[in-house]
Design a protein around this motif. Structure first.
Motif, PDB file in Angstrom:
ATOM      1  N   THR A  19       0.826  -1.192   0.000  1.00 32.58           N
ATOM      2  CA  THR A  19       0.000   0.000   0.000  1.00 32.58           C
ATOM      3  C   THR A  19       0.865   1.249   0.000  1.00 32.58           C
ATOM      4  O   THR A  19       0.645   2.155  -0.770  1.00 32.58           O
ATOM      5  CB  THR A  19      -0.921  -0.012   1.235  1.00 32.58           C
ATOM      6  OG1 THR A  19      -0.128  -0.200   2.400  1.00 32.58           O
ATOM      7  CG2 THR A  19      -1.920  -1.140   1.121  1.00 32.58           C
ATOM      8  N   GLU A  20       1.868   1.281   0.866  1.00 34.94           N
ATOM      9  CA  GLU A  20       2.760   2.416   0.891  1.00 34.94           C
ATOM     10  C   GLU A  20       4.176   1.916   0.749  1.00 34.94           C
ATOM     11  O   GLU A  20       4.558   0.933   1.333  1.00 34.94           O
ATOM     12  CB  GLU A  20       2.629   3.164   2.222  1.00 34.94           C
ATOM     13  CG  GLU A  20       1.423   4.082   2.272  1.00 34.94           C
ATOM     14  CD  GLU A  20       1.441   4.899   3.525  1.00 34.94           C
ATOM     15  OE1 GLU A  20       2.532   5.358   3.916  1.00 34.94           O
ATOM     16  OE2 GLU A  20       0.377   5.075   4.116  1.00 34.94           O
ATOM     17  N   VAL A  21       4.959   2.600  -0.036  1.00 35.53           N
ATOM     18  CA  VAL A  21       6.330   2.198  -0.286  1.00 35.53           C
ATOM     19  C   VAL A  21       7.268   3.257   0.256  1.00 35.53           C
ATOM     20  O   VAL A  21       7.318   4.366  -0.270  1.00 35.53           O
ATOM     21  CB  VAL A  21       6.572   2.005  -1.806  1.00 35.53           C
ATOM     22  CG1 VAL A  21       7.999   1.564  -2.051  1.00 35.53           C
ATOM     23  CG2 VAL A  21       5.585   0.999  -2.366  1.00 35.53           C
ATOM     24  N   PRO A  22       7.975   2.952   1.335  1.00 34.67           N
ATOM     25  CA  PRO A  22       8.932   3.919   1.845  1.00 34.67           C
ATOM     26  C   PRO A  22      10.061   4.109   0.842  1.00 34.67           C
ATOM     27  O   PRO A  22      10.358   3.230   0.045  1.00 34.67           O
ATOM     28  CB  PRO A  22       9.454   3.271   3.133  1.00 34.67           C
ATOM     29  CG  PRO A  22       9.216   1.812   2.937  1.00 34.67           C
ATOM     30  CD  PRO A  22       7.983   1.707   2.099  1.00 34.67           C
ATOM     31  N   GLU A  23      10.683   5.280   0.889  1.00 38.40           N
ATOM     32  CA  GLU A  23      11.739   5.591  -0.075  1.00 38.40           C
ATOM     33  C   GLU A  23      12.985   4.765   0.215  1.00 38.40           C
ATOM     34  O   GLU A  23      13.498   4.751   1.326  1.00 38.40           O
ATOM     35  CB  GLU A  23      12.076   7.080  -0.006  1.00 38.40           C
ATOM     36  CG  GLU A  23      11.026   7.983  -0.604  1.00 38.40           C
ATOM     37  CD  GLU A  23      10.873   7.777  -2.088  1.00 38.40           C
ATOM     38  OE1 GLU A  23      11.886   7.481  -2.763  1.00 38.40           O
ATOM     39  OE2 GLU A  23       9.740   7.896  -2.582  1.00 38.40           O
ATOM     40  N   PHE A  24      13.456   4.037  -0.791  1.00 39.78           N
ATOM     41  CA  PHE A  24      14.735   3.338  -0.725  1.00 39.78           C
ATOM     42  C   PHE A  24      15.633   3.954  -1.798  1.00 39.78           C
ATOM     43  O   PHE A  24      15.404   3.756  -2.992  1.00 39.78           O
ATOM     44  CB  PHE A  24      14.561   1.840  -0.984  1.00 39.78           C
ATOM     45  CG  PHE A  24      14.363   1.018   0.256  1.00 39.78           C
ATOM     46  CD1 PHE A  24      15.339   0.132   0.694  1.00 39.78           C
ATOM     47  CD2 PHE A  24      13.199   1.130   0.994  1.00 39.78           C
ATOM     48  CE1 PHE A  24      15.164  -0.621   1.839  1.00 39.78           C
ATOM     49  CE2 PHE A  24      12.997   0.383   2.140  1.00 39.78           C
ATOM     50  CZ  PHE A  24      13.985  -0.503   2.572  1.00 39.78           C
ATOM     51  N   ASP A  25      16.642   4.723  -1.374  1.00 39.32           N
ATOM     52  CA  ASP A  25      17.545   5.299  -2.366  1.00 39.32           C
ATOM     53  C   ASP A  25      18.529   4.230  -2.827  1.00 39.32           C
ATOM     54  O   ASP A  25      18.465   3.067  -2.419  1.00 39.32           O
ATOM     55  CB  ASP A  25      18.270   6.524  -1.801  1.00 39.32           C
ATOM     56  CG  ASP A  25      19.078   6.203  -0.545  1.00 39.32           C
ATOM     57  OD1 ASP A  25      19.355   5.008  -0.294  1.00 39.32           O
ATOM     58  OD2 ASP A  25      19.428   7.146   0.190  1.00 39.32           O
ATOM     59  N   THR A  26      19.469   4.613  -3.667  1.00 42.40           N
ATOM     60  CA  THR A  26      20.408   3.648  -4.245  1.00 42.40           C
ATOM     61  C   THR A  26      21.234   2.951  -3.175  1.00 42.40           C
ATOM     62  O   THR A  26      21.424   1.723  -3.217  1.00 42.40           O
ATOM     63  CB  THR A  26      21.351   4.368  -5.236  1.00 42.40           C
ATOM     64  OG1 THR A  26      20.569   4.993  -6.258  1.00 42.40           O
ATOM     65  CG2 THR A  26      22.317   3.377  -5.877  1.00 42.40           C
ATOM     66  N   LYS A  27      21.709   3.707  -2.188  1.00 46.02           N
ATOM     67  CA  LYS A  27      22.520   3.106  -1.130  1.00 46.02           C
ATOM     68  C   LYS A  27      21.706   2.125  -0.294  1.00 46.02           C
ATOM     69  O   LYS A  27      22.181   1.033   0.052  1.00 46.02           O
ATOM     70  CB  LYS A  27      23.110   4.194  -0.230  1.00 46.02           C
ATOM     71  CG  LYS A  27      24.214   5.007  -0.901  1.00 46.02           C
ATOM     72  CD  LYS A  27      24.833   5.993   0.078  1.00 46.02           C
ATOM     73  CE  LYS A  27      25.966   6.776  -0.575  1.00 46.02           C
ATOM     74  NZ  LYS A  27      26.576   7.751   0.376  1.00 46.02           N
ATOM     75  N   ALA A  28      20.464   2.500   0.016  1.00 49.32           N
ATOM     76  CA  ALA A  28      19.608   1.615   0.815  1.00 49.32           C
ATOM     77  C   ALA A  28      19.286   0.341   0.046  1.00 49.32           C
ATOM     78  O   ALA A  28      19.242  -0.755   0.625  1.00 49.32           O
ATOM     79  CB  ALA A  28      18.326   2.342   1.206  1.00 49.32           C
ATOM     80  N   THR A 236       8.442  -4.894   2.251  1.00 52.66           N
ATOM     81  CA  THR A 236       7.667  -4.083   1.314  1.00 52.66           C
ATOM     82  C   THR A 236       8.492  -3.691   0.098  1.00 52.66           C
ATOM     83  O   THR A 236       8.014  -3.748  -1.042  1.00 52.66           O
ATOM     84  CB  THR A 236       7.150  -2.817   2.027  1.00 52.66           C
ATOM     85  OG1 THR A 236       6.359  -3.198   3.150  1.00 52.66           O
ATOM     86  CG2 THR A 236       6.316  -1.964   1.086  1.00 52.66           C
ATOM     87  N   GLU A 237       9.752  -3.311   0.335  1.00 53.38           N
ATOM     88  CA  GLU A 237      10.601  -2.886  -0.776  1.00 53.38           C
ATOM     89  C   GLU A 237      10.914  -4.037  -1.724  1.00 53.38           C
ATOM     90  O   GLU A 237      10.903  -3.867  -2.943  1.00 53.38           O
ATOM     91  CB  GLU A 237      11.899  -2.275  -0.231  1.00 53.38           C
ATOM     92  CG  GLU A 237      12.921  -1.894  -1.304  1.00 53.38           C
ATOM     93  CD  GLU A 237      12.429  -0.831  -2.269  1.00 53.38           C
ATOM     94  OE1 GLU A 237      13.130  -0.577  -3.271  1.00 53.38           O
ATOM     95  OE2 GLU A 237      11.351  -0.245  -2.032  1.00 53.38           O
ATOM     96  N   VAL A 238      11.190  -5.223  -1.176  1.00 53.95           N
ATOM     97  CA  VAL A 238      11.455  -6.377  -2.042  1.00 53.95           C
ATOM     98  C   VAL A 238      10.237  -6.674  -2.902  1.00 53.95           C
ATOM     99  O   VAL A 238      10.335  -6.889  -4.118  1.00 53.95           O
ATOM    100  CB  VAL A 238      11.841  -7.622  -1.208  1.00 53.95           C
ATOM    101  CG1 VAL A 238      11.912  -8.866  -2.097  1.00 53.95           C
ATOM    102  CG2 VAL A 238      13.179  -7.409  -0.513  1.00 53.95           C
TER     103      VAL A 238
END
Length: 485
Positions: A19-28, A236-238
């Motif tokens: 539902t919500e996707v927290p921000e994952f930048d390149t390093k994360a 969630t990010e995966v």
């Protein structure tokens, strides 16, 4: 491949709502991938190493009087090699369907325990019939691992899966190197317990695999939705990354998606490419010590001289897949390594000089082994929908292992010591793979261009809910899917 459409679509055996996707930048994202690598890759590499070691150690055992002790004559040794593959092939699609139904830890540890028991039993056979029976059982249980780990990796990674497949498959090349060193050491046990050196090669390596199979039940993780080592935001990010790759395609377990794979002509092309790649891979793994011995080396030195080709193959396998992932290209790298393989095989066929022959052996290994993870990642990238992908990957592995049947009869005793006929057969197979790879590369480019043109013409048209639902079942035929070239 991939789409920019859809959220809330899961990967693998589990399902979560996004539902919500927290921000994952390149390093994360890199940190997340390293964390997944740490938990997924080491155990899969170890299982892969032992799987190939258990399958190919018969080539090392041959140098320690296996044939004479079991009174094998004519093509009986080759028959014992070949009988593994029909059972291996028959197990692949059912096994990948099991990977969808139950946890990977349960299934992979079970089949590994079973094939390890077969290897130990192989150390106690006393005749041709016994060896044929244990090899057939070995094929039936080992058949599930190769397509299984490839499907498993596609459930964790996006474009990075090529390098991860290569890391795991490189363990197979290390198995060739490690097998020669290990066989040389185990040969010193000849006579212990009244058993020959070749018996101890099977028994010792089988016991190691038994121990690892038990540990694998706890060491192998499930699919992303159930992985306990991920935090909620990482879960969630995966899932988001995999959803962005697959779009709103169905994840259902339904026979129609198996049928989609069975009727997809592109998968059959990849099966042929894989067959033409695996034929020289298996020829080398099964016969390399024998070929080197016939260059004039002793049995013990031949075991050790078989190590460097595998080491070079491992280095180039990893390097090629890393570059292919970076540039999101598969076909051009395959074409390059197929050319190197042909060069190496030509040197083996035309020269009687041991130095040139050994150089050809190294070049052939460098050209042959990187083709497998590159081809598997290419096929997996270009199949939409998880069940179709699972079936398509298993089909590709089936095609590859048909090459194993052929490989069992490529290098015949009557062709020793040069094995010119065998080298020429492999040149023909790699040449066929080159032509098919070139065709698929050109087709994928043209199809992507055609779909881009259609997308530009329909840019202002919004799909209805009914059209979006219909697209879920179209797999890679859906209009927004783009093929990896």
């Amino acid at each position: 491949m991939g789409s920019e459409m859809g959220e809330g679509i899961s990967s693998g055996a589990g399902s979560v709502s996004i539902t919500e996707v927290p921000e994952f930048d390149t390093k994360a994202t890199k940190r997340l991938l390293r964390k997944i690598d740490f938990h997924i890759l080491p155990i899969m590499c170890l299982i892969c190493l032992l799987c190939f070691l258990d399958r190919a150690n018969i080539g090392n055992a041959r140098l320690d009087n296996l044939e004479s002790d079991l009174h094998l004559v004519g093509l009986q040794y080759n028959d014992c090699l070949a009988v593994l593959f029909p059972f291996y092939i028959a197990a692949e699609i059912p096994s990948n369907m099991m990977m969808k139904r139950i946890q990977p830890s349960t299934w992979l540890s079970f089949i590994m325990f079973a094939w390890s028991a077969c290897i130990i039993g192989q150390g106690f056979v006393r005749n041709y019939n016994g060896l044929m029976a244990t090899r057939a059982l070995l094929g039936a249980f080992e058949g599930g691992f190769f397509p299984g780990f490839n499907f498993y990796i596609t459930q964790w990674y996006r474009d990075e899966c090529g390098l991860r497949m290569a890391i795991i498959f490189s363990s197979a090349t290390l198995a060739g190197a490690f097998g020669g060193i290990l066989a040389r050491g185990i040969a010193e046990m000849s006579g212990v317990g009244g058993l020959s050196a070749w018996s101890w090669i099977f028994i010792v390596e089988g016991l190691v695999s038994i121990v690892v199979s038990v540990a694998a039940y706890w060491a192998v993780h499930g699919y992303p939705a159930s992985a306990t080592f991920l935090t909620p935001s990482e879960h969630t990010e995966v899932q988001r990354r995999l959803s962005a790759d697959s779009g709103p395609l169905s994840d259902a377990f339904a026979a129609k998606y198996v049928w989609q794979a069975l009727t997809d002509w592109k998968i059959y092309i990849h099966m042929l490419i894989c067959m033409a790649g695996f034929c020289p891979v298996y020829s080398f793994s099964l016969f390399l010590p024998t070929i080197i011995r016939n260059m004039g080396y002793s049995a013990n030195n031949a075991q050790l001289m078989s190590v460097p080709p595998y080491v070079f193959a491992c280095i180039f396998t990893l390097g090629a897949s890393a570059l292919a992932d970076r540039y999101r290209q598969r076909g051009v790298f395959l074409l390059g390594f197929q050319s190197v393989a042909v060069l190496g095989l030509v040197l083996l066929a035309v020269s009687a000089d041991p130095t040139i022959q050994y150089t050809g052996m190294v070049l052939a290994a460098i050209g042959i082994y990187p083709q497998i993870p590159l081809g598997l990642a290419w096929n997996g990238n270009n199949i939409g929908g998880s069940l179709k992908r699972a079936t398509g990957i298993a089909m590709q592995a089936m095609g590859g292992n048909c090459g194993g049947i052929i490989a069992s009869y490529v290098y015949l005793t009557r062709d020793a010591p040069r094995y010119i006929a065998g080298h020429c057969i492999l040149i023909g197979f790699v040449g066929m793979a080159f032509v098919l790879t070139l065709f698929m590369t050109m087709w994928c480019r043209r199809e992507n261009a055609r779909r881009d043109a259609i997308a530009r013409g329909a840019a202002t048209q919004e799909l209805t809910v009914e059209q979006k639902m219909m697209e879920q079942e179209l797999a890679d035929s859906v209009s927004w899917f783009r093929y990896t070239v």
